[in-house]
Write a protein that holds these residues in place. Sequence first.
Motif, short mmCIF file in Angstrom:
data_model
loop_
_atom_site.label_atom_id
_atom_site.label_comp_id
_atom_site.label_asym_id
_atom_site.label_seq_id
_atom_site.Cartn_x
_atom_site.Cartn_y
_atom_site.Cartn_z
N ALA A 63 0.86 -1.11 -0.14
CA ALA A 63 -0.13 0.13 -0.08
C ALA A 63 0.76 1.21 0.09
O ALA A 63 0.64 2.44 -0.70
N ILE A 64 1.98 1.32 0.89
CA ILE A 64 2.79 2.35 0.86
C ILE A 64 3.39 2.59 -0.58
O ILE A 64 3.57 3.73 -1.33
N ASP A 65 4.03 1.53 -1.22
CA ASP A 65 4.85 1.66 -2.57
C ASP A 65 3.61 2.07 -3.60
O ASP A 65 4.14 2.87 -4.27
N LEU A 66 2.35 1.60 -3.55
CA LEU A 66 1.54 2.04 -4.41
C LEU A 66 1.26 3.52 -4.24
O LEU A 66 1.15 4.39 -5.03
N ALA A 67 0.99 4.22 -2.85
CA ALA A 67 1.01 5.48 -2.59
C ALA A 67 2.01 6.47 -3.10
O ALA A 67 1.85 7.48 -3.78
N GLU A 68 3.30 5.91 -2.82
CA GLU A 68 4.44 6.49 -3.47
C GLU A 68 4.41 6.72 -5.12
O GLU A 68 4.70 7.54 -5.69
N ALA A 69 4.03 5.48 -5.40
CA ALA A 69 3.82 5.63 -7.12
C ALA A 69 2.66 6.39 -7.59
O ALA A 69 3.08 7.17 -8.59
N ARG A 70 1.68 6.50 -6.80
CA ARG A 70 0.48 7.35 -7.13
C ARG A 70 0.90 8.69 -7.30
O ARG A 70 0.47 9.57 -7.95
N SER A 71 1.65 9.11 -6.25
CA SER A 71 2.15 10.53 -5.90
C SER A 71 2.92 10.79 -6.93
O SER A 71 3.06 12.26 -7.51
N VAL A 72 3.53 10.33 -7.81
CA VAL A 72 4.63 10.55 -8.77
C VAL A 72 3.74 10.98 -9.87
O VAL A 72 4.36 11.42 -10.84
N CYS A 73 2.43 10.23 -10.27
CA CYS A 73 1.97 10.47 -11.62
C CYS A 73 0.32 10.94 -11.25
O CYS A 73 -0.41 10.99 -12.23
N SER A 74 0.41 11.54 -9.96
CA SER A 74 -1.09 12.37 -9.73
C SER A 74 -1.09 13.75 -9.31
O SER A 74 -0.24 14.04 -8.29
N CYS A 75 -1.58 14.55 -9.87
CA CYS A 75 -1.52 16.24 -9.60
C CYS A 75 -1.80 16.23 -8.23
O CYS A 75 -2.93 16.00 -7.74
N GLU A 76 -0.91 16.90 -7.43
CA GLU A 76 -1.21 17.32 -6.04
C GLU A 76 -2.37 18.10 -5.90
O GLU A 76 -2.95 18.38 -4.59
N ILE A 77 -2.54 18.96 -6.99
CA ILE A 77 -3.74 19.98 -6.81
C ILE A 77 -5.12 19.34 -7.05
O ILE A 77 -6.03 19.42 -6.22
N CYS A 78 -5.11 18.78 -8.19
CA CYS A 78 -6.63 18.23 -8.62
C CYS A 78 -6.63 16.79 -8.47
O CYS A 78 -7.79 16.01 -8.62
N GLY A 79 -5.52 15.96 -8.44
CA GLY A 79 -5.91 14.31 -8.32
C GLY A 79 -5.70 13.92 -9.89
O GLY A 79 -5.70 12.77 -9.83
N GLU A 80 -5.76 14.67 -10.67
CA GLU A 80 -5.67 14.25 -12.34
C GLU A 80 -4.19 13.69 -12.50
O GLU A 80 -3.29 13.86 -11.68
N ALA A 81 -4.18 12.92 -13.93
CA ALA A 81 -2.83 12.55 -14.34
C ALA A 81 -1.67 13.68 -14.30
O ALA A 81 -2.16 14.67 -15.02
N GLY A 82 -0.61 13.55 -13.66
CA GLY A 82 0.46 14.54 -13.72
C GLY A 82 1.88 13.63 -13.80
O GLY A 82 1.83 12.71 -13.81
N VAL A 83 3.00 14.79 -13.78
CA VAL A 83 4.26 14.39 -14.06
C VAL A 83 5.15 15.14 -12.86
O VAL A 83 4.66 16.26 -12.37
N LEU A 84 6.10 14.50 -12.57
CA LEU A 84 6.82 14.92 -11.52
C LEU A 84 7.59 16.42 -12.22
O LEU A 84 8.04 16.35 -13.17
N ARG A 85 7.66 17.49 -11.40
CA ARG A 85 8.14 18.79 -12.05
C ARG A 85 9.08 19.56 -11.18
O ARG A 85 9.20 19.15 -9.82
N THR A 86 9.91 20.05 -11.78
CA THR A 86 10.76 21.01 -10.79
C THR A 86 10.46 22.30 -10.66
O THR A 86 9.39 22.83 -10.88
#
Length: 151
Positions: A63-86
């Motif tokens: 579950a932790i691994d999945l949460a980490e993986a989700r966080s790298v491809c889920s926009c932290e603002i809206c939850g839609e698909a996103g990418v890691l940004r600088t």
Amino acid sequence: MSSVLQDWRLELIGAHPDLFRPSAGTGDGAEGLPECGPGWRDLIDRYWTGRRSPESSALVDEAIDLAEARSVCSCEICGEAGVLRTGGWLTTRCDLHAEERAPAEVRPGFENVHILRYGLGAQRQITGRRYDRETDAFVDVDAASLEIEED
């Protein structure tokens, strides 16, 4: 801070006081409160406490691994698909919420790859899994195809 964000954080603190330890007397802050947008609420709200069997521990680790993986491809603002940004610090954002932040450089072929290293010496093994956002699951990846250098 917007009232929506504040309400979300207050609900999170109230739901998990043992995790965030509310600040005495203020009612609007907590030690350990994550700095992210409401798009990650579901990722943070799922957690497990208490004693666990080895089987349960494996499920929690997954579950932790999945949460980490989700966080790298889920926009932290809206939850839609996103990418890691600088941009000062790494953040995951969709194109709509990117705020001119450039996508972080990711080695080709390593997009959404979760690498596990375990064991010592001759027993050391490397496995790889790719997170598939559509199915919300990991798919095994041949670690040899990733060309991972040993340290």
